[in-house]
Design a protein around this motif. Structure first.
Motif, PDB file in Angstrom:
ATOM      1  N   MET A  83     -19.461  -2.227  -5.472  1.00 15.51           N
ATOM      2  CA  MET A  83     -19.026  -1.446  -4.675  1.00 15.51           C
ATOM      3  C   MET A  83     -19.462  -1.676  -3.728  1.00 15.51           C
ATOM      4  O   MET A  83     -18.392  -1.221  -2.918  1.00 15.51           O
ATOM      5  CB  MET A  83     -20.264   0.111  -5.366  1.00 15.51           C
ATOM      6  N   MET A 131     -21.042  -3.410   3.612  1.00 16.58           N
ATOM      7  CA  MET A 131     -21.299  -4.890   2.549  1.00 16.58           C
ATOM      8  C   MET A 131     -22.319  -5.806   2.652  1.00 16.58           C
ATOM      9  O   MET A 131     -23.028  -6.253   3.310  1.00 16.58           O
ATOM     10  CB  MET A 131     -20.112  -5.797   3.127  1.00 16.58           C
ATOM     11  N   VAL A 191       1.367  -1.426   0.119  1.00 17.12           N
ATOM     12  CA  VAL A 191      -0.204  -0.339   0.030  1.00 17.12           C
ATOM     13  C   VAL A 191       0.600   1.029   0.158  1.00 17.12           C
ATOM     14  O   VAL A 191       0.634   2.243  -0.447  1.00 17.12           O
ATOM     15  CB  VAL A 191      -1.003   0.087   0.833  1.00 17.12           C
ATOM     16  N   SER A 205     -11.086   1.183  -5.456  1.00 18.77           N
ATOM     17  CA  SER A 205     -10.909   2.997  -4.751  1.00 18.77           C
ATOM     18  C   SER A 205     -10.036   3.472  -5.976  1.00 18.77           C
ATOM     19  O   SER A 205      -9.370   4.250  -5.899  1.00 18.77           O
ATOM     20  CB  SER A 205     -11.038   2.758  -3.120  1.00 18.77           C
ATOM     21  N   ALA A 236     -18.910  -4.002  -2.352  1.00 18.56           N
ATOM     22  CA  ALA A 236     -18.243  -5.319  -1.705  1.00 18.56           C
ATOM     23  C   ALA A 236     -16.365  -5.188  -1.181  1.00 18.56           C
ATOM     24  O   ALA A 236     -15.755  -5.511  -0.686  1.00 18.56           O
ATOM     25  CB  ALA A 236     -17.832  -6.850  -3.025  1.00 18.56           C
ATOM     26  N   VAL A 237     -16.666  -4.005  -2.020  1.00 20.47           N
ATOM     27  CA  VAL A 237     -15.091  -3.472  -1.693  1.00 20.47           C
ATOM     28  C   VAL A 237     -15.346  -2.539  -0.021  1.00 20.47           C
ATOM     29  O   VAL A 237     -16.238  -2.418   0.696  1.00 20.47           O
ATOM     30  CB  VAL A 237     -14.842  -1.881  -2.162  1.00 20.47           C
ATOM     31  N   PRO A 238     -14.484  -4.077   0.875  1.00 13.31           N
ATOM     32  CA  PRO A 238     -14.327  -3.497   2.061  1.00 13.31           C
ATOM     33  C   PRO A 238     -13.395  -1.675   2.219  1.00 13.31           C
ATOM     34  O   PRO A 238     -12.797  -2.267   2.019  1.00 13.31           O
ATOM     35  CB  PRO A 238     -13.704  -4.782   2.805  1.00 13.31           C
ATOM     36  N   GLU A 239     -14.535  -1.417   3.360  1.00 17.57           N
ATOM     37  CA  GLU A 239     -13.840  -0.054   3.547  1.00 17.57           C
ATOM     38  C   GLU A 239     -12.979   0.157   5.012  1.00 17.57           C
ATOM     39  O   GLU A 239     -12.615  -0.307   5.982  1.00 17.57           O
ATOM     40  CB  GLU A 239     -15.189   1.098   3.887  1.00 17.57           C
ATOM     41  N   ALA A 240     -11.647   1.011   4.859  1.00 19.01           N
ATOM     42  CA  ALA A 240     -11.313   1.038   5.284  1.00 19.01           C
ATOM     43  C   ALA A 240     -11.861   2.018   6.554  1.00 19.01           C
ATOM     44  O   ALA A 240     -11.132   2.744   7.203  1.00 19.01           O
ATOM     45  CB  ALA A 240      -9.298   1.732   5.089  1.00 19.01           C
ATOM     46  N   ASP A 241     -12.946   2.054   6.850  1.00 17.44           N
ATOM     47  CA  ASP A 241     -13.241   2.637   8.775  1.00 17.44           C
ATOM     48  C   ASP A 241     -13.973   1.222   8.788  1.00 17.44           C
ATOM     49  O   ASP A 241     -15.626   0.980   8.509  1.00 17.44           O
ATOM     50  CB  ASP A 241     -13.978   3.391   7.932  1.00 17.44           C
ATOM     51  N   PRO A 242     -13.722   1.186  10.400  1.00 14.84           N
ATOM     52  CA  PRO A 242     -15.001   0.480  10.940  1.00 14.84           C
ATOM     53  C   PRO A 242     -16.673   0.338  11.229  1.00 14.84           C
ATOM     54  O   PRO A 242     -16.819   0.031  11.804  1.00 14.84           O
ATOM     55  CB  PRO A 242     -14.211  -0.046  12.367  1.00 14.84           C
ATOM     56  N   ARG A 243     -16.420   1.476  11.170  1.00 13.42           N
ATOM     57  CA  ARG A 243     -17.786   2.269  11.519  1.00 13.42           C
ATOM     58  C   ARG A 243     -18.751   2.099  10.207  1.00 13.42           C
ATOM     59  O   ARG A 243     -19.724   2.653  10.688  1.00 13.42           O
ATOM     60  CB  ARG A 243     -18.193   3.901  11.913  1.00 13.42           C
ATOM     61  N   ARG A 244     -18.233   2.147   8.879  1.00 16.08           N
ATOM     62  CA  ARG A 244     -19.225   2.050   8.053  1.00 16.08           C
ATOM     63  C   ARG A 244     -19.411   0.239   7.879  1.00 16.08           C
ATOM     64  O   ARG A 244     -19.083  -0.227   6.996  1.00 16.08           O
ATOM     65  CB  ARG A 244     -18.133   2.070   6.840  1.00 16.08           C
ATOM     66  N   LYS A 245     -19.549  -0.635   8.593  1.00 14.84           N
ATOM     67  CA  LYS A 245     -19.748  -2.050   8.137  1.00 14.84           C
ATOM     68  C   LYS A 245     -20.911  -3.176   7.668  1.00 14.84           C
ATOM     69  O   LYS A 245     -20.826  -3.107   6.807  1.00 14.84           O
ATOM     70  CB  LYS A 245     -19.325  -3.171   9.898  1.00 14.84           C
TER      71      LYS A 245
END
Lengths: 356, 342
Positions: B271, B285, B203, B232, B273-282
């Motif tokens: 879109m 998915m 990354v 992304s 299915a992309v895991p977001e780098a934010d645990p608050r947006r669970k």
């Protein structure tokens, strides 16, 4: 007498204390590879713990020592690698004391009983982990019959049950299929089923979704999360993908060059990261929300060679907040910035003067 | 300046029309009879204007790499046209050229590969790796001239010219990818086809390489066809995006409109299915059920219908056309307009 760990002893002067729910506690683990060219300190003093029902994510770039850490835990480090220091405490049975896995011979019978039975692994490449000349059913049955004294019939029943649990369509028919006849997502489901065959206490997933596509990845992740929370499994999830770790982990350990630079609850790591490396890593990934076609913030430089690690803090040559005379001289120690969140960085160390 | 002259300014560099690539599947045995066709790329059409970046996204097996390889003629297309505006403003059909006729065009169309560990010959030094195309296609026989040009190129991609005597093993993944980029730019190409240029990198290095590619595009007025599976990265990098599924383009739109309002159910699922780098947006998915069918026997009608949450009887029998539903947003779905409205 095997060295065991009582809760009282552990609380004394240890920074991550153990409670009744703790399944695994790794303390000061150091694994080295001694080669002719020099010694590579792959894992250099790593400590963390995993509780029942908790998912601990270990994140880091390639070469940071995340895979060597789990191989050390399972006792499958190959020569010239060697664990030189540290303790790996594991609870074999509920309400029993933790035992140090390092006191077992890694090739001995006790350790072989633990591997696959109490600690199970989901590997990165299912195709490389499955035998192409044995049927899926045979391999699942073998996994359980190595550890349990049950008949083939019973083992097959368990295998079909596990395949159903992991969402394999028509599991009875799939028993007689070979790995190469399955798609990537189904193969990974077989690996998960195999890992669950003996009801392990600790599940280790080593980049289980790296080799598969996003929509399949979403399926596998939600399956793992479902199984994990239903059975209150303790799980270590290794990945380099910050998005995946944000979605699955409760607690995150960030590694850089064999050291833990930061660890804390997932929300703290993503919303109030303390270490410059964690901050830089989070800033450098483009997300669906970053402005398009603008320059991304980057981490300057590249990973140092494993034989000549920098003095002091391993991250200092690439760090934006580098303090000359301190970061390049003294290695920082993990310091608590809240009850569960610790950072290994002088920016957060109040006793900076004392260490000098 | 009138509108007319502005649109003329934007030169159409590449026009792909009905590109199709089938791979024959042969029976075992001596006769090796053709028993089927894997429809890797099936009637794909798109344009690329000069100076823009078109992203080609999709999951493995959707045909994005095959499309890219047909454009650089690493593969011979089964049918279709690939019209490329030559340096002298003439248009040639790359798909119809013989290898010999293709040779002078190699200067204009270059490729950046995915895995920088596999795409650099370990037994050649950097000078020879980058200089090879200068010699073979550019006809630059003078070695000192060549090394001068290689030094320029290395500086351009942010590497020290002194490194040119070294071999690939001495470089890290990010540095290797810079070398691959330098090699692709050696002959001043007009179109660069980048096949997953950052997916093999860590990354922190990914961002460096993406920044470099953006900088080079502005400096050299490059045109990119950017093949990727990471949404992304595509969102960050591309002007327009084509989403592929099972050999067909299912949605083609400006990056902003695609990410603000995806219209094809597959694009939406991708879109989500992309895991977001934010645990608050669970909750975001939503896994898509099932898996990508085989391109040997794609489903009837719309290829996506067995996995689509909005499937109707029509979808099972008739393949929808790629239609412009919103301004500049082309969607291959019978119900796109209806779903967008409600």
């Amino acid at each position: 007498m095997r060295p065991t760990l009582t809760i009282e002893r552990c609380q004394l002067g240890s920074e991550s204390f153990v409670n009744n729910e703790t399944i695994l506690s790794v303390k000061g683990l150091k694994t080295e590879f001694v080669l002719d060219e020099g010694t590579a300190k792959a894992v250099d003093g790593v400590s963390f713990k995993v509780d029942r029902g908790q998912v601990v994510g270990i994140v880091g770039e390639s070469g940071c020592g995340k895979s060597v850490t789990i191989k050390s835990i399972m006792g499958i480090i190959q020569k010239p690698g060697k664990i030189v220091e540290g303790r790996i405490f594991f609870r074999l049975k509920q309400n029993e004391e933790l035992v140090d896995l390092r006191s077992y011979d890694s090739r001995g019978e006790e350790m072989r009983n633990i591997r696959g039975n109490d600690i199970a692994l989901i590997p990165q490449e299912p195709m490389a982990a499955l035998s192409p000349v044995h049927t899926i059913g045979n391999q699942l049955v073998e996994a359980i019959r190595l550890h349990r004294n049950i008949s083939k019939k019973e083992a097959e029943k368990v295998a079909v049950e596990r395949m159903r649990q992991v969402g394999m369509p028509s599991p009875e028919e799939r028993m007689s299929v070979y790995s190469w006849q399955l798609s990537g997502g189904l193969r990974q489901r077989v690996m998960i089923a195999m890992a669950l065959m003996c009801n392990p206490r600790l599940l280790i997933a080593d980049e289980p979704t790296t080799a598969i596509d996003v929509t399949t990845q979403a399926q596998v992740l939600s399956l793992l999360r479902e199984l994990q929370s239903a059975q209150e499994l303790a799980m270590i999830f290794i990945t380099h993908d910050l998005g995946v770790v944000a979605q699955i982990a409760d607690y995150v350990v960030v590694m850089y060059l064999g050291k833990v630079v930061e660890k804390g609850p997932v929300d703290d790591i993503f919303h109030s990261p303390g270490h410059p490396y964690t901050k830089a890593l989070l800033a450098s990934i483009p997300t669906i929300h970053t402005p398009a076609r603008e320059e991304l913030p980057t981490i300057g430089g590249s990973l140092p060679h494993p034989f000549n690690r920098p003095m002091g803090c391993p991250f200092h040559p690439r760090c934006a907040a580098f303090i000359p005379g301190t970061c390049d001289k003294i290695p920082p120690t993990l310091t608590k910035i809240s009850s569960q969140h610790s950072v290994s960085c002088f920016l957060h160390s109040e006793n900076l003067v004392d260490t000098q | 300046m009138t509108d007319n002259s502005r649109s003329n300014e934007q030169l159409l560099l590449l026009e792909v029309k009905g590109l199709t690539k089938f791979f024959p599947i042969r029976s075992k045995g001596l006769r090796r009879k053709v028993i089927g066709q894997a429809r890797a790329v099936d009637d794909v059409s798109f344009n690329i204007f000069e100076g823009e970046t078109l992203g080609l996204v999709g999951e493995s097996g959707c045909g994005k790499t095959t499309t890219a390889r047909c454009i650089v003629r690493a593969l011979d297309p089964t049918s279709g046209e690939i019209l490329f505006s030559h340096s002298d403003r003439e248009t040639v059909d790359i798909a119809a050229l013989s290898d010999r006729e293709m040779f002078p065009l190699r200067r204009d169309v270059q490729m950046i590969f995915q895995d920088p560990y596999a795409s650099l010959n370990p037994r050649m030094n950097i000078l020879d790796i980058i200089g090879e195309s200068l010699l073979v296609i550019g006809g630059m026989k003078d070695r000192t001239k060549r090394s001068k040009r290689v030094a320029e190129l290395l500086k351009l991609v942010g590497l020290r010219p002194e490194y040119m005597q070294r071999f690939p093993h001495a470089f890290s993944g990010g540095q290797r990818q810079r070398i691959v980029i330098a090699r692709a730019l050696a002959l001043k190409p007009r179109l660069v086809v980048a096949d997953e240029p950052v997916s093999a990198l860590d990354v922190s290095v990914q961002a460096q390489v993406l920044n470099l590619m953006l900088k080079l595009q502005q400096e050299l007025n490059l045109t990119y066809l950017f093949v990727a599976h990471d949404l992304s990265v595509v969102k960050h990098f591309c002007d327009r995006v084509a989403v592929m599924y099972l050999g067909k383009i299912v949605e083609l739109a400006l990056t902003t409109s695609l990410f603000e309002g995806p219209m094809h159910p597959y694009t939406k699922a991708l879109m989500g299915a992309v895991p977001e780098a934010d645990p608050r947006r669970k909750a975001a998915m939503v896994p898509l059920i099932g898996e990508v069918p085989s391109p040997v026997s794609p489903p009837s009608g719309c290829h996506f219908h067995p996995r689509c949450p909005h499937v109707t009887e029509l979808c099972k029998t008739t393949m929808p056309a790629l239609e412009e539903i919103r301004l500049g947003q082309f969607v291959r779905c019978h119900r796109a307009a209806e779903l967008a409205a409600g």
